[in-house]
Design an enzyme around this catalytic site. Structure first.
Site, PDB file in Angstrom:
ATOM      1  N   SER A 150      51.977  25.368  39.012  1.00 44.09           N
ATOM      2  CA  SER A 150      50.563  25.025  38.940  1.00 44.09           C
ATOM      3  C   SER A 150      50.294  23.760  39.762  1.00 44.09           C
ATOM      4  CB  SER A 150      50.140  24.872  37.477  1.00 44.09           C
ATOM      5  OG  SER A 150      48.746  24.807  37.357  1.00 44.09           O
ATOM      6  N   ASP A 153      46.561  35.822  37.071  1.00 41.05           N
ATOM      7  CA  ASP A 153      46.331  34.380  36.914  1.00 41.05           C
ATOM      8  C   ASP A 153      44.856  34.074  37.126  1.00 41.05           C
ATOM      9  OD1 ASP A 153      46.348  31.593  37.018  1.00 41.05           O
ATOM     10  OD2 ASP A 153      48.298  31.525  38.009  1.00 41.05           O
ATOM     11  N   HIS A 197      49.115  32.851  34.295  1.00 36.08           N
ATOM     12  CA  HIS A 197      49.487  31.482  34.664  1.00 36.08           C
ATOM     13  C   HIS A 197      50.767  31.093  33.934  1.00 36.08           C
ATOM     14  CE1 HIS A 197      48.474  27.922  36.840  1.00 36.08           C
ATOM     15  NE2 HIS A 197      48.523  27.164  35.773  1.00 36.08           N
TER      16      HIS A 197
END
Length: 442
Positions: free
Chosen positions: A301, A389, A418
């Site tokens: 991320s 995601d 995610h």
């Protein structure tokens, strides 16, 4: 005469008599008509949803859905009904490279709601970025690094007894990475074991953090692979503080940091963060236990974004392994296409807010968009991401991936959001080890 039995006996007998369920009562699968979730522009995507309730196919239950460009779904929903356990949703097509998304939900007879998000790709290899590279991009960052390196790192070490044993030594380290910038990180170093030499040299691994300002924690994952590992935070918040004090400090220092100082490339919050990650690499390469050759950066991320940035800016990094990187193709939403986290120019949530005039924000963000760092990557790169995601859009990740000219390997798991499957982490580790071995033989 009545005999009182312990209350646990009936409970045990109940479990023995009726057993524990080994499957969910309602089983659902959503499968695009292209198994790899990939289509060419102009092809039509269909989503087949199958559902059983206690082993019996659902019939008549309505599935409500919205389908459209990812992160830009229409307000209007449509519906189809299950027929013999199957519902077919027409997702549609795209006339430009990108991603279609389908958000669906249905409610079973017992009142339980089931929902999911499915995305499919259209000619993703042809997705191009909206981000341009400033002519002085590399010069700007070289100057920023040169200025930061005039400041001594002044490493301060703090013992972490709970994470130190005969196998690993773990210490919390505080580094002065810029004029007014500090970071903390947990450093784990494998110790010599019986039969090995005490002066063995090892690869180093830096792991930048995901979004927010949560406390970092030590880990022996890479240590068990024979690597020196450092997990950092980027805000200068001391993780030794009690949780209540830490929370008060991070709220004061970090709230809204993604948009802070965006009026100028020199004042934007991420400038010190990017430079700080490179200085953390400088620190790791100063350790006497480093093998002098192998330097790995990996994270997910925001940590994935910082992985690419660090690998692009530091000439010491040899391997780059980001997962679902953020901060890619940041102006996407200005062009009616999903951009990367923090979803600037949408006002969709707190991290996406910008107080700077749009024109100035766009100018500043060119210097921080991960796409531009992907363009100058020179080291082997392993990247993994999923299509479901909704934090770091796969459109934005593909936009960065397509700009990488260095040797690269991808791991795409269409159903993951995610997060990553253990198999993706294992594949990444095996890739690291293979490349470390290759580098060591040079």
């Amino acid at each position: 005469m009545a005999i009182a039995l312990p209350l646990t006996v009936p409970a045990q007998k109940f479990a023995q008599e009726y057993g524990n369920p080994r499957k969910p009562f309602v089983q659902v699968m959503a499968i695009p008509n292209h198994a790899d979730s990939r289509y060419d522009v102009g092809q039509t995507a269909l989503l087949r949803i199958t559902a059983q309730e206690g082993g019996m196919p659902l019939n008549g239950t309505k599935v409500y859905y919205k389908a459209g460009a990812e992160m830009l779904l229409p307000d209007r929903s449509d519906s189809v009904a299950f027929d013999n356990g199957e519902a077919l949703i027409p997702m549609g097509t795209m006339h430009e490279p990108g991603f279609l998304a389908c958000q669906y939900e249905f409610t079973t007879a017992d009142g339980k709601k089931y929902s999911d998000l499915v995305k499919v790709a259209f000619s993703p290899e042809a997705i191009t970025t909206f981000t341009t590279m400033p002519k002085d991009f590399e010069r700007f960052w070289q100057k920023a690094l040169s200025e930061a390196r005039r400041v001594d790192l002044e490493p301060a070490y703090y013992d972490v007894p709970d994470a130190t044993d005969q196998q690993f030594e773990t210490r919390l380290v505080r580094l002065h990475v810029g004029k007014d910038k500090w970071i903390y990180g947990y450093l784990t170093i494998p110790l010599a074991t019986e039969g090995s030499t005490g002066d063995r040299k090892l690869p180093v691994v830096l792991c930048p953090p995901g979004a927010g300002s949560q406390k970092p924690f030590p880990s022996d994952y890479f240590g068990r692979q024979g690597m020196i590992y450092m997990k950092i935070e980027i805000h200068g918040n001391d993780p030794r503080l009690p949780d209540d004090e830490y929370d008060a400090m991070r709220q004061k220092k970090c709230d809204g940091y993604t948009g802070r100082g965006m009026g100028s490339r020199d004042t934007y919050y991420y400038k010190d963060v990017y430079v700080g990650c490179v200085r953390a690499i400088d620190f790791l390469c100063s350790l006497p236990q480093w093998d002098g050759r192998n330097v790995i950066v990996t994270g997910g991320s925001q940590g994935g974004a910082l992985t690419i940035v660090t690998a692009a800016l530091s000439d010491k990094v040899t391997l780059c392994a980001p997962f679902y990187p953020a901060l890619c193709d940041l102006t996407g939403f200005l062009h009616q296409r999903a951009g990367g986290w923090p979803k600037f120019f949408t006002d969709s949530y707190r991290d996406s807010r910008i107080d700077t005039p749009q024109e100035q924000a766009v100018e500043t963000l060119q210097y921080f968009d991960v796409v531009n760092f992907a363009r100058i990557l020179k080291v082997p790169t392993f990247m993994s991401w999923g299509y479901a995601d909704n934090t770091c859009s796969p459109t934005s990740v593909w936009a960065a991936w397509n700009e990488i000219k260095a040797p690269k390997q991808k791991d795409i798991t269409p159903s993951s959001g995610h997060w990553r499957f253990p198999s993706s982490q294992q594949q990444c580790l095996e890739w690291m080890k293979a490349n470390i071995k290759a580098n060591s033989s040079k």
